[in-house]
Design a protein around this motif. Structure first.
Motif, PDB file in Angstrom:
ATOM      1  N   LEU A 152     -56.383 -17.983 -24.071  1.00  0.00           N
ATOM      2  CA  LEU A 152     -56.771 -17.638 -22.716  1.00  0.00           C
ATOM      3  C   LEU A 152     -56.976 -16.135 -22.606  1.00  0.00           C
ATOM      4  N   SER A 153     -57.935 -15.767 -21.769  1.00  0.00           N
ATOM      5  CA  SER A 153     -58.188 -14.365 -21.481  1.00  0.00           C
ATOM      6  C   SER A 153     -58.153 -14.143 -19.981  1.00  0.00           C
ATOM      7  N   CYS A 154     -57.752 -12.963 -19.586  1.00  0.00           N
ATOM      8  CA  CYS A 154     -57.741 -12.600 -18.168  1.00  0.00           C
ATOM      9  C   CYS A 154     -58.088 -11.134 -18.046  1.00  0.00           C
ATOM     10  N   ALA A 155     -59.133 -10.854 -17.305  1.00  0.00           N
ATOM     11  CA  ALA A 155     -59.553  -9.480 -17.081  1.00  0.00           C
ATOM     12  C   ALA A 155     -59.348  -9.118 -15.620  1.00  0.00           C
ATOM     13  N   ALA A 156     -58.635  -8.049 -15.383  1.00  0.00           N
ATOM     14  CA  ALA A 156     -58.407  -7.555 -14.024  1.00  0.00           C
ATOM     15  C   ALA A 156     -59.439  -6.487 -13.694  1.00  0.00           C
ATOM     16  N   SER A 157     -59.991  -6.570 -12.499  1.00  0.00           N
ATOM     17  CA  SER A 157     -60.988  -5.584 -12.088  1.00  0.00           C
ATOM     18  C   SER A 157     -60.827  -5.299 -10.603  1.00  0.00           C
ATOM     19  N   GLY A 158     -61.585  -4.309 -10.142  1.00  0.00           N
ATOM     20  CA  GLY A 158     -61.506  -3.938  -8.736  1.00  0.00           C
ATOM     21  C   GLY A 158     -60.785  -2.622  -8.570  1.00  0.00           C
ATOM     22  N   ARG A 159     -60.123  -2.492  -7.431  1.00  0.00           N
ATOM     23  CA  ARG A 159     -59.470  -1.236  -7.104  1.00  0.00           C
ATOM     24  C   ARG A 159     -58.087  -1.213  -7.757  1.00  0.00           C
ATOM     25  N   ILE A 160     -58.030  -0.675  -8.959  1.00  0.00           N
ATOM     26  CA  ILE A 160     -56.792  -0.617  -9.714  1.00  0.00           C
ATOM     27  C   ILE A 160     -56.527   0.811 -10.145  1.00  0.00           C
ATOM     28  N   PHE A 161     -55.383   1.343  -9.729  1.00  0.00           N
ATOM     29  CA  PHE A 161     -54.990   2.676 -10.167  1.00  0.00           C
ATOM     30  C   PHE A 161     -54.091   2.589 -11.391  1.00  0.00           C
ATOM     31  N   SER A 162     -53.151   1.671 -11.331  1.00  0.00           N
ATOM     32  CA  SER A 162     -52.210   1.539 -12.434  1.00  0.00           C
ATOM     33  C   SER A 162     -51.690   0.113 -12.502  1.00  0.00           C
ATOM     34  N   ILE A 163     -51.576  -0.408 -13.719  1.00  0.00           N
ATOM     35  CA  ILE A 163     -51.039  -1.746 -13.929  1.00  0.00           C
ATOM     36  C   ILE A 163     -49.685  -1.646 -14.597  1.00  0.00           C
ATOM     37  N   ASN A 164     -48.735  -2.383 -14.081  1.00  0.00           N
ATOM     38  CA  ASN A 164     -47.435  -2.474 -14.726  1.00  0.00           C
ATOM     39  C   ASN A 164     -47.441  -3.733 -15.592  1.00  0.00           C
ATOM     40  N   ASP A 214     -55.420  -6.160 -24.510  1.00  0.00           N
ATOM     41  CA  ASP A 214     -56.520  -5.588 -25.259  1.00  0.00           C
ATOM     42  C   ASP A 214     -56.277  -4.096 -25.467  1.00  0.00           C
ATOM     43  N   ASN A 215     -56.413  -3.640 -26.696  1.00  0.00           N
ATOM     44  CA  ASN A 215     -56.146  -2.227 -26.983  1.00  0.00           C
ATOM     45  C   ASN A 215     -57.173  -1.306 -26.341  1.00  0.00           C
ATOM     46  N   ALA A 216     -58.406  -1.792 -26.266  1.00  0.00           N
ATOM     47  CA  ALA A 216     -59.470  -0.951 -25.711  1.00  0.00           C
ATOM     48  C   ALA A 216     -59.493  -1.010 -24.185  1.00  0.00           C
ATOM     49  N   ASN A 217     -59.267  -2.208 -23.662  1.00  0.00           N
ATOM     50  CA  ASN A 217     -59.292  -2.386 -22.213  1.00  0.00           C
ATOM     51  C   ASN A 217     -57.931  -2.895 -21.767  1.00  0.00           C
ATOM     52  N   ARG A 218     -57.107  -2.003 -21.292  1.00  0.00           N
ATOM     53  CA  ARG A 218     -55.730  -2.350 -20.964  1.00  0.00           C
ATOM     54  C   ARG A 218     -55.625  -3.249 -19.747  1.00  0.00           C
ATOM     55  N   ASN A 219     -56.748  -3.527 -19.094  1.00  0.00           N
ATOM     56  CA  ASN A 219     -56.737  -4.421 -17.944  1.00  0.00           C
ATOM     57  C   ASN A 219     -56.967  -5.870 -18.348  1.00  0.00           C
ATOM     58  N   THR A 220     -56.993  -6.133 -19.644  1.00  0.00           N
ATOM     59  CA  THR A 220     -57.237  -7.480 -20.142  1.00  0.00           C
ATOM     60  C   THR A 220     -56.024  -7.969 -20.914  1.00  0.00           C
ATOM     61  N   VAL A 221     -55.640  -9.199 -20.616  1.00  0.00           N
ATOM     62  CA  VAL A 221     -54.489  -9.808 -21.269  1.00  0.00           C
ATOM     63  C   VAL A 221     -54.902 -11.131 -21.881  1.00  0.00           C
ATOM     64  N   TYR A 222     -54.292 -11.462 -23.007  1.00  0.00           N
ATOM     65  CA  TYR A 222     -54.598 -12.701 -23.713  1.00  0.00           C
ATOM     66  C   TYR A 222     -53.338 -13.547 -23.856  1.00  0.00           C
ATOM     67  N   LEU A 223     -53.540 -14.834 -23.988  1.00  0.00           N
ATOM     68  CA  LEU A 223     -52.449 -15.741 -24.309  1.00  0.00           C
ATOM     69  C   LEU A 223     -52.930 -16.663 -25.425  1.00  0.00           C
ATOM     70  N   GLN A 224     -52.371 -16.489 -26.592  1.00  0.00           N
ATOM     71  CA  GLN A 224     -52.677 -17.361 -27.721  1.00  0.00           C
ATOM     72  C   GLN A 224     -51.660 -18.490 -27.737  1.00  0.00           C
ATOM     73  N   MET A 225     -52.136 -19.721 -27.681  1.00  0.00           N
ATOM     74  CA  MET A 225     -51.263 -20.883 -27.627  1.00  0.00           C
ATOM     75  C   MET A 225     -51.524 -21.746 -28.847  1.00  0.00           C
ATOM     76  N   ASN A 226     -50.512 -21.922 -29.664  1.00  0.00           N
ATOM     77  CA  ASN A 226     -50.623 -22.702 -30.898  1.00  0.00           C
ATOM     78  C   ASN A 226     -49.717 -23.923 -30.839  1.00  0.00           C
ATOM     79  N   SER A 227     -49.977 -24.859 -31.723  1.00  0.00           N
ATOM     80  CA  SER A 227     -49.171 -26.077 -31.829  1.00  0.00           C
ATOM     81  C   SER A 227     -48.975 -26.721 -30.462  1.00  0.00           C
ATOM     82  N   LEU A 228     -50.065 -26.859 -29.753  1.00  0.00           N
ATOM     83  CA  LEU A 228     -49.991 -27.363 -28.386  1.00  0.00           C
ATOM     84  C   LEU A 228     -49.536 -28.808 -28.338  1.00  0.00           C
ATOM     85  N   LYS A 229     -48.793 -29.116 -27.277  1.00  0.00           N
ATOM     86  CA  LYS A 229     -48.245 -30.446 -27.067  1.00  0.00           C
ATOM     87  C   LYS A 229     -48.779 -30.999 -25.747  1.00  0.00           C
TER      88      LYS A 229
END
Length: 122
Positions: A20-32, A72-87
Motif C-alpha cells: 500500500l502507498s499513501c501520499a499526503a498533499s495540500g497545506r502541510i508545514f510539518s508531518i509527525n 519514501d526517502n525522497a518524498n517524506r510525505n509518502t508512506v508505504y505498507l508492505q504486507m507479506n504472508s497475508l491471511k
C-alpha cells in the motif's frame, strides 16, 4: 486542507503480498507521524503500524514480522505498507493516517484517507 491518496489495495490469495502507498498533499508545514489502521467487517478500527518523522516504527503486536511500514526517502510525505504472508483474516479496509501541522502556528491535527479495500482469499 490535507489530502491523503491511498493506492495498492486489491484482491490477493492467502500467502501473497500487497504493498500500500499513501501520499499526503495540500497545506502541510510539518508531518509527525504517518501510519496505517484497518477495519475488518464487524470490528473496530485498529492500529496496523505507524512511523515517526525520525523513522521510529510501531506495530500491532500480532502483525510485526509480516507487515513493514516505511517512508519514501525522497518524498517524506509518502508512506508505504508492505504486507507479506497475508491471511484471510487480514481482509479489511486499510486507512492511511497522518498527524501534521498545516502552518508554523497551527495546531497539530489528524487526517485520514478514504480507505482502500484489501481482500485475502483462502
Amino acid at each position: 486542507q490535507v489530502q491523503l491518496a491511498e493506492s495498492g489495495g486489491g484482491l490477493v490469495q492467502a500467502g501473497g503480498s500487497l504493498r500500500l502507498s499513501c501520499a499526503a498533499s495540500g497545506r502541510i508545514f510539518s508531518i509527525n507521524n504517518m501510519g496505517w489502521y484497518r477495519q475488518a467487517p464487524g470490528r473496530q478500527r485498529e492500529l496496523v503500524a505507524t512511523i515517526s518523522g525520525g523513522g521510529s516504527t510501531n506495530y500491532a503486536a500480532s502483525l510485526k514480522g509480516r507487515f513493514t511500514i516505511s517512508r519514501d526517502n525522497a518524498n517524506r510525505n509518502t508512506v508505504y505498507l508492505q504486507m507479506n504472508s497475508l491471511k484471510p483474516e487480514d481482509t479489511a479496509v486499510f486507512y492511511c493516517y497522518v498527524y501534521c501541522q498545516s502552518t508554523f502556528v497551527s495546531d497539530w491535527s489528524d487526517y485520514w484517507g478514504r480507505g482502500t479495500q484489501d481482500t485475502v482469499s483462502s
